[in-house]
Design an enzyme around this catalytic site. Structure first.
Site, PDB file in Angstrom:
ATOM      1  N   SER A  77      34.190 110.885  74.662  1.00 55.55           N
ATOM      2  CA  SER A  77      34.831 110.265  73.509  1.00 55.55           C
ATOM      3  C   SER A  77      34.716 111.188  72.303  1.00 55.55           C
ATOM      4  O   SER A  77      33.696 111.858  72.127  1.00 55.55           O
ATOM      5  CB  SER A  77      34.138 108.937  73.216  1.00 55.55           C
ATOM      6  OG  SER A  77      34.364 108.558  71.876  1.00 55.55           O
ATOM      7  N   ASP A 184      39.486  88.637  72.543  1.00 56.52           N
ATOM      8  CA  ASP A 184      39.766  90.020  72.149  1.00 56.52           C
ATOM      9  C   ASP A 184      40.685  90.709  73.172  1.00 56.52           C
ATOM     10  O   ASP A 184      41.641  91.397  72.815  1.00 56.52           O
ATOM     11  CB  ASP A 184      38.450  90.801  72.026  1.00 56.52           C
ATOM     12  CG  ASP A 184      37.396  90.032  71.237  1.00 56.52           C
ATOM     13  OD1 ASP A 184      37.790  89.162  70.436  1.00 56.52           O
ATOM     14  OD2 ASP A 184      36.201  90.287  71.433  1.00 56.52           O
TER      15      ASP A 184
HETATM   16  C1  GLA Z   1      33.547  88.005  69.666  1.00 57.18           C
HETATM   17  C2  GLA Z   1      33.873  87.716  71.122  1.00 57.18           C
HETATM   18  C3  GLA Z   1      35.047  86.765  71.256  1.00 57.18           C
HETATM   19  C4  GLA Z   1      34.870  85.530  70.378  1.00 57.18           C
HETATM   20  C5  GLA Z   1      34.437  85.923  68.973  1.00 57.18           C
HETATM   21  C6  GLA Z   1      34.086  84.742  68.106  1.00 57.18           C
HETATM   22  O1  GLA Z   1      34.587  88.717  69.093  1.00 57.18           O
HETATM   23  O2  GLA Z   1      34.164  88.924  71.787  1.00 57.18           O
HETATM   24  O3  GLA Z   1      35.233  86.416  72.602  1.00 57.18           O
HETATM   25  O4  GLA Z   1      33.979  84.625  70.960  1.00 57.18           O
HETATM   26  O5  GLA Z   1      33.325  86.795  68.978  1.00 57.18           O
HETATM   27  O6  GLA Z   1      35.209  83.998  67.844  1.00 57.18           O
END
Ligand code: GLA
Length: 388
Positions: A77, A184
């Site tokens: 990276s 995400d």
């Molecule tokens: C992190 C996790 C998500 C979610 C958020 C809180 O980003 O990766 O899956 O739970 O926290 O909303």
């Protein structure tokens, strides 16, 4: 106060290719790339089968890759110094340390799903800030998944992309050891430009919510307080939610109502569950207000959401609270911490003309408190992962 630019995707794909060539002395076959994300609202709701509303950032992670004819994986990276190399057949949960687990974990999970994943050489570049709660890890997973899919000669059909969400989640929870909830990866793979993505985890569905031409800017304020999803606080909140659902005889808190909470005799679990139940309702209200163009009201819902995370879910910290309070006092329509919590970033909804004023006020408040001013970026809603 540093402002983080997303860079130009075409240029970054080209420079990632060039860096790959310099590192391995061969031509990469593909560059997969995927966005970081910022969540507008719906925090810690994903693993409760709830609703959330993230947007994909213009800041992306780029993975240039070429297949090998053995099962060796080599990955380096431009952001971190330690490269990783090892055989795919030796990868298993816990066997890859550090950042490389997110990428190599994806190759492992793809192979586990039955695809004939070859060894490969890969090089990563990224403009997604690390440790800022902006999902640099999901961006790395999804960019790696897109590169691997292209190497396998597979089309990135909607069905495939939905399957990749699960693959990337397995990589994160099993290989990297962060038991996150899927928001995400879902937004990184399925976002649509100029929109937030409404994700319903119970229905397994997504819907693009257009932000419209009059949307305020989404100003992201990175507190610089280190945020890590595999150091205990996140998993503890998840356990509390599961325990609350279990005591209520529910599969998840998605099915709980405020009235149900009277049946819980543990004060902490009441507060955790109250956050989840009210936060899911706030996502619905936010979508309604965005679709009606009522951004002042969206701001009001953000303020309620922050209070719920600070007081009931207890995942805020003094730096996030100061960023939120100062942004509001300086004219933001709404502000809240975003992401997993315990540090990371806050977001503020700001009319374009007020952006500089709000960012400056927050920077000055941090310096007055003896902290480094947050770095900032603008989350102009961007599109999903792709290959180049
Ligand atoms: C992190 C996790 C998500 C979610 C958020 C809180 O980003 O990766 O899956 O739970 O926290 O909303």
């Amino acid at each position: 106060m540093p402002h983080v630019s997303p860079g130009d995707p075409r240029e970054l794909a080209a420079t990632t290719r060039a860096a790959f060539r310099a590192a391995y002395d061969i031509e990469p076959l593909v560059v997969g790339h995927a966005p970081g994300r910022v969540n507008l609202i719906g925090e810690h709701t994903d693993y409760n089968d709830g609703l959330c509303l993230p947007v994909a950032l213009p800041h992306r992670t780029y993975v240039a890759a070429a297949p090998r004819d053995d099962d060796l994986v080599r990955i380096s990276s431009l952001q971190v110094s330690e490269p990783w190399a090892g055989r795919l057949e030796d990868v298993r949960p816990g066997s890859v340390p550090g950042w490389a687990a997110y990428a190599v974990g994806v190759l492992w999970a793809l192979a586990e799903s039955g695809l004939p994943v070859p060894g490969m050489d890969a090089l990563v570049d990224s403009t997604v800030p690390l440790g800022a709660g902006l999902s640099s890890s999901a961006a790395l997973e999804c960019a790696t998944a897109m590169a691997a899919l292209a190497i396998l000669g597979e089309e990135a059909s909607e069905t495939r992309l939905r399957m990749l969400v699960g693959v990337c989640m397995r990589a994160e929870s099993e290989v990297a050891g962060a038991p996150t909830g899927g928001m995400d990866q879902t937004v990184a793979l399925l976002a649509e430009p100029d929109s937030a993505l409404l994700i319903d985890f119970a229905a397994g569905s997504t819907r693009a919510v257009s932000l419209g031409p009059d949307a305020p800017h989404i100003l992201v304020l990175d507190t610089g307080v280190s945020h890590s999803l595999n150091d205990g606080g996140y998993a503890a909140r998840r356990r509390d939610c599961e325990e609350a659902a279990r005591r209520l005889d529910l599969v998840t808190l998605r099915d709980a109502t405020l009235a149900d909470l009277d049946r819980l005799d543990d004060e902490r679990l009441v507060r955790r569950a109250r956050h989840v139940v009210t936060e899911i309702a706030r996502v619905e209200r936010t979508v309604t207000e965005i679709e009606g163009g009522e951004w002042e009201r969206v701001g009001g819902v953000f303020v309620e959401s922050h209070a719920s995370m600070r007081d009931d879910f207890e995942i805020s910290c003094p730096e996030l609270d100061l960023a939120v309070d100062t942004a509001l006092a300086a004219g933001a329509l709404g502000a809240r911490m975003t992401g997993g919590g315990f540090g990371g970033s806050a977001i503020a909804l700001v009319p374009p003309d007020d952006r500089g004023r709000v960012a400056t006020a927050v920077g000055e408040a941090f310096v007055a408190a003896g902290w480094t001013a947050p770095s900032t970026l603008i989350a102009s809603p961007s599109g999903a992962a792709a290959v180049d």
